[in-house]
Design a protein around this motif. Structure first.
Motif, PDB file in Angstrom:
ATOM      1  N   MET A 221     -22.704  -1.566  -3.285  1.00  7.34           N
ATOM      2  CA  MET A 221     -21.243  -2.360  -2.954  1.00  7.34           C
ATOM      3  C   MET A 221     -21.741  -4.046  -3.470  1.00  7.34           C
ATOM      4  SD  MET A 221     -19.896  -3.090   0.856  1.00  7.34           S
ATOM      5  CE  MET A 221     -18.388  -4.372   1.268  1.00  7.34           C
ATOM      6  N   ALA A 222     -20.706  -4.460  -4.235  1.00  9.95           N
ATOM      7  CA  ALA A 222     -20.826  -5.905  -4.799  1.00  9.95           C
ATOM      8  C   ALA A 222     -19.600  -6.659  -4.036  1.00  9.95           C
ATOM      9  CB  ALA A 222     -20.752  -5.902  -6.131  1.00  9.95           C
ATOM     10  N   THR A 223     -19.980  -7.719  -3.620  1.00 10.32           N
ATOM     11  CA  THR A 223     -19.059  -8.677  -2.961  1.00 10.32           C
ATOM     12  C   THR A 223     -18.822 -10.055  -3.475  1.00 10.32           C
ATOM     13  OG1 THR A 223     -20.638  -9.638  -1.355  1.00 10.32           O
ATOM     14  CG2 THR A 223     -19.533  -7.483  -0.602  1.00 10.32           C
ATOM     15  N   ASP A 224     -18.078 -10.615  -3.104  1.00 10.04           N
ATOM     16  CA  ASP A 224     -17.693 -12.000  -3.667  1.00 10.04           C
ATOM     17  C   ASP A 224     -18.056 -13.153  -2.587  1.00 10.04           C
ATOM     18  OD1 ASP A 224     -16.530 -11.633  -6.300  1.00 10.04           O
ATOM     19  OD2 ASP A 224     -14.591 -11.171  -5.226  1.00 10.04           O
ATOM     20  N   ASP A 225     -18.786 -12.629  -1.702  1.00  7.10           N
ATOM     21  CA  ASP A 225     -19.280 -13.726  -0.713  1.00  7.10           C
ATOM     22  C   ASP A 225     -20.432 -12.919   0.011  1.00  7.10           C
ATOM     23  OD1 ASP A 225     -19.134 -15.583   1.445  1.00  7.10           O
ATOM     24  OD2 ASP A 225     -18.387 -13.820   2.736  1.00  7.10           O
TER      25      ASP A 225
END
Length: 331
Positions: A221-225
């Motif tokens: 999972m890749a997040t912006d935060d």
């Protein structure tokens, strides 16, 4: 009609990405450029003088002989901080008996060439990574590089895995648990496929096992935060969710097949998919998020340091099957 439009755009974009990947892939040992015709932006080659704005310096620009400087590059290994790029370069140099050459501006990124391998830093998050991916890929294009593989080595928060486990990504997923990378172009949302190269993933997992590291292949999972998008409760702002709601979401994340969280994976997978470059992601899980938000509660500084190096050991072992080894260095 309006409700169906976003779905149509995603399906069409995903199909285009898959077809582009299929068209651009060549067999192992082929001669596939980093930017094949049909996938390459034709505009930058039409410029009177192109620039690599964030990595360019007097020794790395379109006025120098990039074929002589970069033409033999086959692998790009990338990590967040500049210190990781430097450590990777040191390990590559000692293992394979190759000289390390720093190049490019050091203001924002670190780029070090070790024979046919580039060790680079990309900063934190997808915007920072995207910039260096664009600019380095253009440089490799001008250098005439063929059959290049991009691998990100990083740290992450595990989800239902023991701290110290290496997670090799099969796919990147976004914060909504979708296998897509979204960006906004000319005010319109576009989505791209986020599958990593399955053969490289299997090779990396096998290499990790050979050097004694626990490893799984799973979704990342890749997040912006780092805080709220990763369902943490240790940030500065009031979250609006409770511990029980956090845990319910993390259980949902686990059930979807995700085994770790970081902040770059979907952007890397999408970029590689759009160009046909073989791409991979291998990260060490420094903690299990199902057991807490704080890494020091689950691991000592010595363990964290060792796990940080685990990804590099695995990738070095993988490269032993690709490059001649300096026998004097041993394992």
């Amino acid at each position: 009609k309006h409700l169906l439009t976003p779905l149509f755009v995603f399906v069409r974009s995903t199909a285009e990405a898959i077809m582009s990947r299929a068209r651009s892939r060549s067999p192992r040992g082929g001669k596939k450029p980093v930017l094949p015709d049909g996938l390459k932006n034709p505009n930058f080659e039409a410029l009177a003088e192109d620039h690599f704005f964030h990595i360019e310096d007097a020794g790395l620009n379109t006025r120098v002989d990039l074929k002589a400087k970069l033409g033999d590059v086959k692998f790009v290994l990338m990590g967040g901080p500049p210190e990781r790029a430097e450590f990777m370069a040191e390990k590559l140099s000692s293992t394979f008996g190759l000289a390390a050459e720093a190049m490019g501006s050091k203001e924002r990124y670190r780029l070090i060439k070790v024979g046919p391998v580039m060790a680079i830093s990309h900063g934190i998050g997808m915007p920072s990574m995207s910039i260096v991916l664009h600019e380095l890929t253009k440089a490799l294009h001008y250098a005439g590089c063929k059959d290049v593989t991009y691998v990100r080595l990083g740290t992450s928060g595990g989800v239902g895995v023991e701290p110290g486990t290496l997670v090799v990504a099969s796919h990147g997923v976004n914060a909504a648990l979708e296998c897509k990378y979204e960006t906004t172009v000319l005010g319109k949302k576009k989505a791209f496929d986020t599958a990593f190269d399955p053969e490289v993933a299997e090779e990396l997992a096998a290499a990790a096992k050979r050097v004694g590291h626990p490893v799984v292949i799973a979704k990342t999972m890749a997040t912006d935060d780092y805080y709220e998008e990763q369902a943490r409760l240790d940030g500065a702002l009031a979250t609006g969710y409770t511990e029980s709601e956090k845990m319910a979401f993390l259980k949902q994340v686990y059930d979807s097949g995700v085994r770790n969280m970081e902040m770059e994976g979907t952007a890397l997978a999408a970029f590689c998919g759009r160009t046909g470059i073989r791409g991979a992601l291998i990260c060490a899980a420094l903690l299990d998020r199902l057991k807490g938000d704080q890494t020091p509660e689950q691991a000592s500084p010595e363990q964290i340091s060792a796990w940080n190096q685990g990804t590099i050991h695995a990738v070095i072992e993988w490269l032993r099957t690709k490059l001649p080894t300096n026998d004097a260095a041993g394992r």
